[in-house]
Design a protein around this motif. Structure first.
Motif, PDB file in Angstrom:
ATOM      1  N   SER A  15       3.978  -8.354  -2.001  1.00  0.00           N
ATOM      2  CA  SER A  15       3.498  -8.174  -0.312  1.00  0.00           C
ATOM      3  C   SER A  15       5.001  -9.374   0.841  1.00  0.00           C
ATOM      4  O   SER A  15       4.026 -10.766   0.452  1.00  0.00           O
ATOM      5  CB  SER A  15       2.573  -8.020   0.474  1.00  0.00           C
ATOM      6  N   THR A  19       0.854  -0.956  -0.417  1.00  0.00           N
ATOM      7  CA  THR A  19      -0.012  -0.042  -0.008  1.00  0.00           C
ATOM      8  C   THR A  19       0.984   1.299   0.399  1.00  0.00           C
ATOM      9  O   THR A  19       1.051   2.082  -0.379  1.00  0.00           O
ATOM     10  CB  THR A  19      -0.633  -0.322   1.300  1.00  0.00           C
ATOM     11  N   ASP A  68      -0.697  -5.469  -9.272  1.00  0.00           N
ATOM     12  CA  ASP A  68      -0.405  -6.184  -7.770  1.00  0.00           C
ATOM     13  C   ASP A  68      -1.102  -7.205  -8.062  1.00  0.00           C
ATOM     14  O   ASP A  68      -1.908  -8.307  -8.008  1.00  0.00           O
ATOM     15  CB  ASP A  68      -2.221  -5.725  -7.051  1.00  0.00           C
ATOM     16  N   HIS A 126      -7.860  -5.251  -4.449  1.00  0.00           N
ATOM     17  CA  HIS A 126      -7.946  -4.468  -3.185  1.00  0.00           C
ATOM     18  C   HIS A 126      -8.307  -3.084  -3.794  1.00  0.00           C
ATOM     19  O   HIS A 126      -7.190  -2.525  -4.392  1.00  0.00           O
ATOM     20  CB  HIS A 126      -6.806  -5.323  -3.105  1.00  0.00           C
ATOM     21  N   LYS A 176       3.035 -12.228   1.989  1.00  0.00           N
ATOM     22  CA  LYS A 176       1.851 -13.410   1.867  1.00  0.00           C
ATOM     23  C   LYS A 176       2.869 -14.098   1.453  1.00  0.00           C
ATOM     24  O   LYS A 176       2.655 -15.882   0.722  1.00  0.00           O
ATOM     25  CB  LYS A 176       1.570 -12.363   0.293  1.00  0.00           C
TER      26      LYS A 176
HETATM   27  C1  LIG Z   1      -4.524  -8.405  -2.991  1.00  0.00           C
HETATM   28  C2  LIG Z   1      -4.163  -7.265  -2.561  1.00  0.00           C
HETATM   29  N1  LIG Z   1      -3.407  -6.194  -2.796  1.00  0.00           N
HETATM   30  C3  LIG Z   1      -3.286  -5.388  -1.758  1.00  0.00           C
HETATM   31  C4  LIG Z   1      -3.077  -5.608  -0.122  1.00  0.00           C
HETATM   32  C5  LIG Z   1      -2.285  -4.902   0.003  1.00  0.00           C
HETATM   33  O1  LIG Z   1      -1.000  -5.005   0.732  1.00  0.00           O
HETATM   34  P1  LIG Z   1      -0.133  -4.220   1.721  1.00  0.00           P
HETATM   35  O2  LIG Z   1      -0.451  -4.986   3.133  1.00  0.00           O
HETATM   36  O3  LIG Z   1       0.956  -5.036   1.911  1.00  0.00           O
HETATM   37  O4  LIG Z   1      -0.524  -2.894   1.618  1.00  0.00           O
HETATM   38  C6  LIG Z   1      -3.505  -7.242   0.086  1.00  0.00           C
HETATM   39  C7  LIG Z   1      -3.466  -7.162   1.537  1.00  0.00           C
HETATM   40  O5  LIG Z   1      -4.166  -8.644   1.537  1.00  0.00           O
HETATM   41  C8  LIG Z   1      -3.533  -7.204  -1.205  1.00  0.00           C
HETATM   42  O6  LIG Z   1      -4.715  -9.361  -0.610  1.00  0.00           O
END
Ligand SMILES: Cc1ncc(COP(=O)(O)O)c(C=O)c1O
Length: 423
Positions: free
Chosen positions: A230, A103, A207, A130, A233
């Protein structure tokens, strides 16, 4: 490309070895083994990641650029982690930017790209994404940028590719799309999206946060301009990683403090980073490499081993997914959102969003939690999706996520627990 088409031969994943790497999996709840089905919210980490983080803090804790041993070791360690992530995504090390999470990195990049945009420029987003790949771009409306949001097909929660193609035009400057949905598990045809964006002369921003633990990422063959993920995950520490094509990282102007270098990728990394977690990222990629080499010992390069790990993971997750979906669909009054037709399983990953009539997602998650099953309830920030499906006001979905350390036996146990709860 659907995951199933990417692999010709089958390689086995050794579940006993995999599970032994993760100390958290030994936990129990009321005497029952805990079952971690919360991977989409964050996976557990192998012992080597934990040890590497502790080792960094014990022996090498320093800032970068110091003219002394621990400072130099820190610089070397970060370079190695960058190169490891380069192999994970198939790019060069100087195209890897580290940040606190996806994010934050996306807000930073959207600010920099937004500097180049003005009234009438258009950005194409999707309602399947997301919110972290939505709101940072939508905020550019304050500069007069026009946001176009692509629809999804409600019946199976797949992206409406016709709508996407129609929304891309001569004013499009950027198309931001998710590789896979963190709520319903749909895998989007991002290669096609990148191609459509490129034909229109627009940038593509992918993403890959949800996709990264489930399928191989190749930014070179995708030819995308940016891709974010990230590490927490996919068995690493809580950090975000951004891939940017070198030409963009060099040309775009980051907001930054004056003493910070103008050299890429460091000019995109603000303040002191979480060095111990960067050390953990290298250990995380080492884990992927070992997983792949256990499946195919003859492999010599890290990239080839990472691809082999994905191949092994794909077969394991596919078996669990088949069992899970068949079992879920047999539960009375249960609605599974997303693709449920086995012939199209190549277009989804093992992430399941369900609702059961008469039970709120929070109630289901709580009852499962009491029995040792760790699931999630709500919208998981896939807010446009839950709003359009009109489940936002009803508590969203219950989300069950499978990753390689889950087992077929855990799937059976989860299904039995759900059946028991809903009778
Ligand atoms: C598909 C997706 N995009 C973005 C994010 C945001 O990631 P971060 O927590 O690293 O900001 C998430 C977090 O759950 C996600 O599942």
């Amino acid at each position: 490309m659907p995951i199933a088409e990417q692999t010709a031969s089958s390689t086995a994943l050794d579940p006993t070895w995999v599970r032994a790497q993760f100390p958290a999996l030994a936990q129990t709840v009321k005497g029952q083994p805990a079952v971690f089905l919360d991977g989409p919210g964050g996976t557990q980490v192998p012992q080597r990641v934990i040890d590497t983080i502790a080792e960094y803090l014990s022996r090498n804790n320093a800032n970068t650029g110091g003219a002394y041993q621990t400072g130099r070791n820190t610089d070397r360690m970060i370079a190695k982690a960058r190169s490891a992530m380069g192999d994970f995504l198939n790019c060069d090390a100087d195209e890897i930017v580290f940040g606190p999470n996806m994010t934050t990195l996306t807000f930073a990049m959207s600010r920099a790209i937004g500097r180049e945009l003005g009234p009438g420029d258009e950005i194409v987003l999707t309602l399947l994404d997301h919110d972290a790949n939505f709101s940072p771009w939508k905020a550019l409306e304050e500069k007069g940028v026009v946001i176009r949001a692509v629809k999804f097909n409600e019946a199976d929660c797949t992206l409406d590719m016709e709508d996407l193609a129609e929304n891309i035009g001569s004013h499009t400057r950027l198309v931001a799309v998710g590789y896979a949905s963190n709520a319903v598990g749909t895998i989007n045809n991002v290669a096609k999206v990148v191609q459509l964006a490129r034909q229109a002369g627009a940038l593509s921003y992918i993403d890959a946060v949800h996709y990264a633990p489930h399928g191989p990422i190749d930014v070179r063959s995708l030819d995308c301009d940016f891709l974010v993920c990230s590490t927490y995950k996919f068995f690493g520490p809580h950090m975000g990683v951004l891939y940017g094509k070198r030409e963009h990282l060099q040309k775009l102007r980051p907001y930054k403090v004056r003493p910070l270098t103008d050299n890429i990728p460091n000019c995109w990394e603000w303040g002191t980073l979480n060095h111990e977690c960067i050390a953990g990222i290298k250990a995380c990629v080492d884990y992927w490499e070992e997983l792949g080499k256990r499946a195919k010992p003859e492999l010599t390069t890290r990239r080839a081993a990472i691809l082999a790990a994905h191949e092994a993971i794909h077969h394991h997750e596919r078996k669990m997914m088949e069992k899970m979906i068949a079992g879920l669909l047999a539960i009375p009054r249960l609605k599974l959102y997303g693709i449920s037709d086995q012939r199209r399983f190549g277009n989804r990953c093992a992430t399941f969003a369900i609702r059961i009539a008469g039970h709120t997602p929070r109630e289901l998650a709580t009852k499962l939690g009491e029995r040792g099953f760790f699931t999630w309830d709500g919208n998981y920030y896939a807010l446009n999706l839950t709003e359009q499906l009109d489940v936002e006001r009803l508590g969203g979905f219950l989300r069950i996520g499978l990753v390689p350390y889950n087992t077929l036996e855990e799937v059976d146990r989860l299904l039995a627990a759900l059946r028991q709860i809903v009778v």
